[in-house]
Design a protein around this motif. Structure first.
Motif, PDB file in Angstrom:
ATOM      1  N   LEU A  66      -0.328  -6.984   3.006  1.00 25.51           N
ATOM      2  CA  LEU A  66      -1.267  -6.266   2.140  1.00 25.51           C
ATOM      3  C   LEU A  66      -0.908  -4.787   2.069  1.00 25.51           C
ATOM      4  N   VAL A  67      -0.539  -4.204   3.209  1.00 26.00           N
ATOM      5  CA  VAL A  67      -0.146  -2.793   3.242  1.00 26.00           C
ATOM      6  C   VAL A  67       1.115  -2.582   2.404  1.00 26.00           C
ATOM      7  N   SER A  68       2.085  -3.456   2.552  1.00 26.99           N
ATOM      8  CA  SER A  68       3.328  -3.346   1.776  1.00 26.99           C
ATOM      9  C   SER A  68       3.064  -3.454   0.282  1.00 26.99           C
ATOM     10  N   SER A  69       2.218  -4.397  -0.106  1.00 25.23           N
ATOM     11  CA  SER A  69       1.876  -4.561  -1.525  1.00 25.23           C
ATOM     12  C   SER A  69       1.167  -3.322  -2.057  1.00 25.23           C
ATOM     13  N   TYR A  70       0.251  -2.781  -1.278  1.00 20.66           N
ATOM     14  CA  TYR A  70      -0.477  -1.576  -1.689  1.00 20.66           C
ATOM     15  C   TYR A  70       0.489  -0.406  -1.858  1.00 20.66           C
ATOM     16  N   ALA A  75       3.470   3.449  -5.174  1.00 21.84           N
ATOM     17  CA  ALA A  75       4.770   4.023  -5.524  1.00 21.84           C
ATOM     18  C   ALA A  75       5.088   3.795  -6.998  1.00 21.84           C
ATOM     19  N   GLU A  76       4.754   2.630  -7.506  1.00 18.30           N
ATOM     20  CA  GLU A  76       5.002   2.301  -8.913  1.00 18.30           C
ATOM     21  C   GLU A  76       4.164   3.183  -9.816  1.00 18.30           C
TER      22      GLU A  76
END
Length: 80
Positions: A66-70, A75-76
């Motif tokens: 979840l942290v990586s996806s956030y 960043a995007e």
């Protein structure tokens, strides 16, 4: 702030939801207080199967995921 007792990769979304919400059951009769008709209930097996699928799904999601996806979303958005 908060400190994690375990690494984020060892904590699932299911762990978090169960602490906040309690058991993740789609109907109350699957919990600690089943109804009197539980042995004759034709829908109970279907609800139980659904509960297992929900729990398997939510337990497959790690806090670190979840942290990586956030972070990727942030960043995007920053790159736009």
């Amino acid at each position: 702030g908060y400190l994690l007792a375990r690494p984020a990769a060892e904590i699932t979304a299911g762990d978090i939801l169960r602490v906040v919400e309690g058991p993740l059951e789609p109907v109350a009769c699957l919990g600690q207080h089943p109804c009197d008709a539980k042995d004759e209930c034709l829908a109970r097996q279907t609800w139980n199967t659904l509960a297992n699928e929900i729990n398997d799904c939510i337990d497959s999601i790690r806090l670190s995921d979840l942290v990586s996806s956030y972070r990727a979303i942030v960043a995007e958005e920053g790159a736009s």
